[in-house]
Design an enzyme around this catalytic site. Structure first.
Site, PDB file in Angstrom:
ATOM      1  N   HIS A   1      10.217  -4.093   3.409  1.00  0.00           N
ATOM      2  CA  HIS A   1      10.612  -2.686   3.353  1.00  0.00           C
ATOM      3  C   HIS A   1      10.965  -2.174   4.736  1.00  0.00           C
ATOM      4  O   HIS A   1      10.439  -2.632   5.745  1.00  0.00           O
ATOM      5  CB  HIS A   1       9.590  -1.779   2.682  1.00  0.00           C
ATOM      6  CG  HIS A   1       8.252  -1.576   3.340  1.00  0.00           C
ATOM      7  ND1 HIS A   1       7.391  -2.587   3.647  1.00  0.00           N
ATOM      8  CD2 HIS A   1       7.611  -0.438   3.712  1.00  0.00           C
ATOM      9  CE1 HIS A   1       6.271  -2.091   4.165  1.00  0.00           C
ATOM     10  NE2 HIS A   1       6.382  -0.782   4.232  1.00  0.00           N
TER      11      HIS A   1
ATOM     12  N   GLU B   1       4.142  -5.618   8.391  1.00  0.00           N
ATOM     13  CA  GLU B   1       2.783  -5.408   7.845  1.00  0.00           C
ATOM     14  C   GLU B   1       2.239  -6.674   7.186  1.00  0.00           C
ATOM     15  O   GLU B   1       1.024  -6.843   7.056  1.00  0.00           O
ATOM     16  CB  GLU B   1       2.789  -4.258   6.818  1.00  0.00           C
ATOM     17  CG  GLU B   1       3.024  -2.885   7.446  1.00  0.00           C
ATOM     18  CD  GLU B   1       3.047  -1.741   6.416  1.00  0.00           C
ATOM     19  OE1 GLU B   1       2.900  -0.594   6.834  1.00  0.00           O
ATOM     20  OE2 GLU B   1       3.220  -1.990   5.198  1.00  0.00           O
TER      21      GLU B   1
ATOM     22  N   HIS C   1      -1.696   4.491   9.770  1.00  0.00           N
ATOM     23  CA  HIS C   1      -0.329   4.963  10.021  1.00  0.00           C
ATOM     24  C   HIS C   1      -0.377   6.233  10.867  1.00  0.00           C
ATOM     25  O   HIS C   1       0.089   7.292  10.452  1.00  0.00           O
ATOM     26  CB  HIS C   1       0.404   5.209   8.709  1.00  0.00           C
ATOM     27  CG  HIS C   1       0.517   4.000   7.826  1.00  0.00           C
ATOM     28  ND1 HIS C   1      -0.539   3.485   7.103  1.00  0.00           N
ATOM     29  CD2 HIS C   1       1.581   3.199   7.532  1.00  0.00           C
ATOM     30  CE1 HIS C   1      -0.133   2.428   6.406  1.00  0.00           C
ATOM     31  NE2 HIS C   1       1.155   2.235   6.654  1.00  0.00           N
TER      32      HIS C   1
ATOM     33  N   HIS D   1       0.848  -1.210   0.000  1.00  0.00           N
ATOM     34  CA  HIS D   1       0.000   0.000   0.000  1.00  0.00           C
ATOM     35  C   HIS D   1       0.886   1.265   0.000  1.00  0.00           C
ATOM     36  O   HIS D   1       0.692   2.159   0.814  1.00  0.00           O
ATOM     37  CB  HIS D   1      -0.983  -0.024   1.183  1.00  0.00           C
ATOM     38  CG  HIS D   1      -0.343  -0.130   2.538  1.00  0.00           C
ATOM     39  ND1 HIS D   1      -0.892  -0.861   3.570  1.00  0.00           N
ATOM     40  CD2 HIS D   1       0.796   0.412   3.050  1.00  0.00           C
ATOM     41  CE1 HIS D   1      -0.131  -0.751   4.640  1.00  0.00           C
ATOM     42  NE2 HIS D   1       0.904   0.024   4.346  1.00  0.00           N
TER      43      HIS D   1
HETATM   44  C1  DHB Z   1       6.084   3.270   2.080  1.00  0.00           C
HETATM   45  C2  DHB Z   1       5.486   2.025   2.280  1.00  0.00           C
HETATM   46  C3  DHB Z   1       4.483   1.871   3.238  1.00  0.00           C
HETATM   47  O1  DHB Z   1       3.865   0.693   3.500  1.00  0.00           O
HETATM   48  C4  DHB Z   1       4.067   2.967   3.977  1.00  0.00           C
HETATM   49  O2  DHB Z   1       3.058   2.802   4.858  1.00  0.00           O
HETATM   50  C5  DHB Z   1       4.665   4.211   3.794  1.00  0.00           C
HETATM   51  C6  DHB Z   1       5.681   4.357   2.847  1.00  0.00           C
HETATM   52  C7  DHB Z   1       7.144   3.464   1.029  1.00  0.00           C
HETATM   53  O3  DHB Z   1       7.616   2.491   0.456  1.00  0.00           O
HETATM   54  O4  DHB Z   1       7.498   4.621   0.769  1.00  0.00           O
HETATM   55 FE    FE Z   2       2.543   0.878   5.379  1.00  0.00          FE
END
Ligand code: DHB
Ligand code: FE
Length: 285
Positions: free
Chosen positions: A194, A241, A59, A12
């Protein structure tokens, strides 16, 4: 009886939403990602669910960090896009399904003893709106009603993979005990690997992401045993996540058919993955 007909697991990434909102899908950086997600939009247009239950994490937009519910179910008639600092995204307000959402709250709390937080009023942030954009494009109105389910993966301790899988299975029973004839798609959002801050910012682990998708499809009970520390080590701090995809998987029942998957790097900081599953083996559908 209402039925869960399919599931979507997807990242997302907010930059994907910004690319769509600003008409940048054709730019060299974005075009490959939007080409790879076209089959997801085709599947959604063909599947035409009445309701999407979107499992995502807020978030710190709807709840700030003062109150952090582990599982929060949205029962409102509508959910506006949140202002995450740049104004709300120019996407439709999501129409809720309060009757079905209250039914889910009753069955999940009374029958299965999940202590859900009930949310009467809540803006939805990129965790919810970006998956809708990725699978629907830019319609005037979202083509289905939306029931948001927020999961805490922001502050330690998040729920275990086992708890998430069990919640998904309970959601399936609850949906099937609703007397309406709605066809429901469940989203599990977030991930894949990530990390947004610190020394390992930008971490991507494609072998982990592929193994996660394989296990999600074939052996979700084994994937549900994987401890949080493994996600953090292998998939980065925000890789946690991915436990939300187990809620989606549990909601599909034991047998599933994989319709589509993609992985794409780069989109912002995230290894961007998407998988489409349908309930039941091919012969059952
Ligand atoms: C990014 C990914 C995420 O899941 C998020 O909540 C905020 C930023 C990103 O890759 O920039
Ligand atoms: Fe996220």
């Amino acid at each position: 009886m209402a039925r869960i007909v399919g599931g979507v697991g997807t990242s997302h990434v907010p930059a994907v939403g910004a690319a769509i909102d600003n008409g940048r899908q054709g730019e060299a950086y974005w075009a490959p990602y939007f080409a790879k997600t076209e089959p997801a939009r085709a599947w959604m247009a063909e599947t035409k669910p009445d309701v999407c239950l979107v499992v995502y994490n807020d978030h710190a937009d709807a709840f700030s960090l003062e109150i952090i519910p582990t599982f929060a179910l949205g029962v409102a008639p509508r959910f506006p896009p949140a202002d995450e600092g740049y104004g709300p995204r120019r996407v439709p307000v999501a129409e809720g399904h309060p009757e079905l959402a209250w039914h889910l709250a009753e069955r999940l709390i009374l029958d299965d003893e999940f202590d859900l937080t009930i949310v009467n009023d809540m803006p939805i942030d990129h965790g919810c709106t970006v998956p809708l954009s990725v699978t629907c494009g830019q319609p005037e109105a979202w083509p289905f009603r939306v029931i948001p389910l927020c999961v805490n993966v922001i502050q330690y301790p998040p729920p275990t993979g086992r708890r998430c899988l069990a919640l998904g299975r309970a959601i399936r029973r609850a949906v099937e005990s609703w007397p309406g004839d709605e066809r429901v798609v469940v989203f599990g959002t977030g991930g894949m690997s990530h990390q947004l801050q610190g020394e390992r910012a930008g971490l991507v682990n494609l072998p982990f992401d592929t193994a996660f998708m394989d296990a999600l499809v074939a052996d979700p009970d084994a994937q549900a045993q994987v401890p949080h520390a493994t996600y953090l080590r292998e998939a980065g701090s925000e890789g946690i996540e991915l436990v939300m995809w187990l809620i989606m998987r549990g909601a599909l029942g034991d047998a599933v058919t994989e319709r589509y998957r993609l992985n794409h790097v780069p989109t912002s900081n995230t290894s961007n993955g998407l998988i489409i599953l349908e309930s039941g083996p091919p012969a059952d559908r």
